[in-house]
Design a protein around this motif. Structure first.
Motif, mmCIF file in Angstrom:
data_model
loop_
_atom_site.group_PDB
_atom_site.id
_atom_site.type_symbol
_atom_site.label_atom_id
_atom_site.label_comp_id
_atom_site.label_asym_id
_atom_site.label_seq_id
_atom_site.Cartn_x
_atom_site.Cartn_y
_atom_site.Cartn_z
ATOM 1 N N LEU A 88 0.870 -1.179 0.000
ATOM 2 C CA LEU A 88 0.000 0.000 0.000
ATOM 3 C C LEU A 88 0.904 1.224 0.000
ATOM 4 O O LEU A 88 2.017 1.187 0.519
ATOM 5 N N TYR A 89 0.399 2.304 -0.563
ATOM 6 C CA TYR A 89 1.155 3.547 -0.474
ATOM 7 C C TYR A 89 1.203 3.999 0.981
ATOM 8 O O TYR A 89 0.290 3.727 1.772
ATOM 9 N N SER A 90 2.274 4.681 1.323
ATOM 10 C CA SER A 90 2.469 5.186 2.675
ATOM 11 C C SER A 90 1.254 6.006 3.100
ATOM 12 O O SER A 90 0.779 6.856 2.360
ATOM 13 N N ASN A 91 0.747 5.724 4.252
ATOM 14 C CA ASN A 91 -0.381 6.443 4.867
ATOM 15 C C ASN A 91 -1.734 6.209 4.190
ATOM 16 O O ASN A 91 -2.702 6.885 4.529
ATOM 17 N N ALA A 92 -1.828 5.268 3.268
ATOM 18 C CA ALA A 92 -3.111 5.000 2.614
ATOM 19 C C ALA A 92 -4.157 4.555 3.637
ATOM 20 O O ALA A 92 -5.289 5.066 3.651
ATOM 21 N N GLU A 93 -3.776 3.631 4.505
ATOM 22 C CA GLU A 93 -4.742 3.147 5.503
ATOM 23 C C GLU A 93 -5.137 4.259 6.472
ATOM 24 O O GLU A 93 -6.304 4.380 6.844
ATOM 25 N N GLN A 94 -4.181 5.096 6.849
ATOM 26 C CA GLN A 94 -4.490 6.209 7.749
ATOM 27 C C GLN A 94 -5.459 7.194 7.081
ATOM 28 O O GLN A 94 -6.371 7.718 7.728
ATOM 29 N N LEU A 95 -5.267 7.434 5.784
ATOM 30 C CA LEU A 95 -6.175 8.316 5.052
ATOM 31 C C LEU A 95 -7.586 7.745 5.036
ATOM 32 O O LEU A 95 -8.556 8.454 5.314
ATOM 33 N N LEU A 96 -7.697 6.447 4.724
ATOM 34 C CA LEU A 96 -9.020 5.817 4.680
ATOM 35 C C LEU A 96 -9.684 5.831 6.054
ATOM 36 O O LEU A 96 -10.892 6.061 6.166
ATOM 37 N N THR A 97 -8.906 5.614 7.102
ATOM 38 C CA THR A 97 -9.434 5.674 8.469
ATOM 39 C C THR A 97 -9.965 7.075 8.768
ATOM 40 O O THR A 97 -11.081 7.230 9.279
ATOM 41 N N THR A 127 -10.823 -4.163 3.258
ATOM 42 C CA THR A 127 -12.206 -4.462 2.891
ATOM 43 C C THR A 127 -13.188 -3.640 3.715
ATOM 44 O O THR A 127 -14.198 -3.158 3.208
ATOM 45 N N ARG A 128 -12.888 -3.444 4.964
ATOM 46 C CA ARG A 128 -13.807 -2.760 5.887
ATOM 47 C C ARG A 128 -14.110 -1.317 5.486
ATOM 48 O O ARG A 128 -15.105 -0.759 5.914
ATOM 49 N N PHE A 129 -13.272 -0.731 4.669
ATOM 50 C CA PHE A 129 -13.483 0.665 4.291
ATOM 51 C C PHE A 129 -14.433 0.837 3.110
ATOM 52 O O PHE A 129 -14.993 1.917 2.921
ATOM 53 N N PHE A 130 -14.601 -0.195 2.291
ATOM 54 C CA PHE A 130 -15.323 -0.045 1.032
ATOM 55 C C PHE A 130 -16.531 -0.971 0.959
ATOM 56 O O PHE A 130 -16.381 -2.179 0.869
ATOM 57 N N ASN A 131 -17.717 -0.388 0.958
ATOM 58 C CA ASN A 131 -18.933 -1.165 0.783
ATOM 59 C C ASN A 131 -19.383 -1.182 -0.667
ATOM 60 O O ASN A 131 -20.260 -1.947 -1.043
ATOM 61 N N HIS A 132 -18.789 -0.320 -1.470
ATOM 62 C CA HIS A 132 -19.243 -0.167 -2.853
ATOM 63 C C HIS A 132 -18.041 -0.217 -3.788
ATOM 64 O O HIS A 132 -17.080 0.531 -3.603
#
Length: 156
Positions: A88-97, A127-132
């Motif tokens: 993943l790109y750096s901080n991608a998960e933090q951005l999505l959170t 997966t938890r971030f995207f329902n669509h």
């Protein structure tokens, strides 16, 4: 940031740094099938397209049976044979959170096949971030706007 309710992400090259693996998998596919190996720029140019459109673009002389063989071969190279990392790109998960905490709806519009997207979303625990999601196998591939139009319509 404006008060957007929905943010739609692409996957490859946006959230996941998979470009080098895509390039090396396409090159290996061409070599194994004794095809002219596309240059890096041409391969990068197909990222975001559905796999079939990418194959047809890079190997325009391929016919129906060959296209299917190349699609199967690419998947094998990308998933099983190519060890190139796809972090993943750096901080991608933090951005999505952060976006989720702000109440934003998040979606993905990608040329990836649905099975491939689901696999990498599970592997990265996103997966938890995207329902669509809309994938290249469900509607017209990019650059056609159908993926975005369907998401916008579905989510009102």
């Amino acid at each position: 940031m404006k008060d957007y309710q929905l943010i739609i992400f692409d996957w490859d090259g946006t959230l996941m740094d998979s470009i080098a693996r895509i390039v090396s998998s396409i090159r290996a596919l061409a070599q194994v099938n004794e095809l002219i190996i596309p240059n890096e720029s041409a391969i990068k140019g197909i990222i975001g397209l559905s796999l079939e459109e990418a194959i047809v673009t890079l190997f325009p002389t391929a016919n129906g049976a060959t296209i299917e063989q190349l699609k199967t071969g690419y998947k094998k190279h990308y998933i099983e044979l190519d060890p190139t990392p796809t972090p993943l790109y750096s901080n991608a998960e933090q951005l999505l959170t952060a976006l989720t905490q702000q109440g934003k709806m998040l979606a993905v519009a990608t040329g990836k096949a649905k099975t491939g997207l689901q696999r990498v979303m599970r592997e990265t625990n996103l997966t938890r971030f995207f329902n669509h999601v809309r994938c290249g196998c469900e509607c017209h591939s990019k650059p056609h706007p159908q993926m975005l139009e369907q998401l916008l319509y579905q989510l009102n």
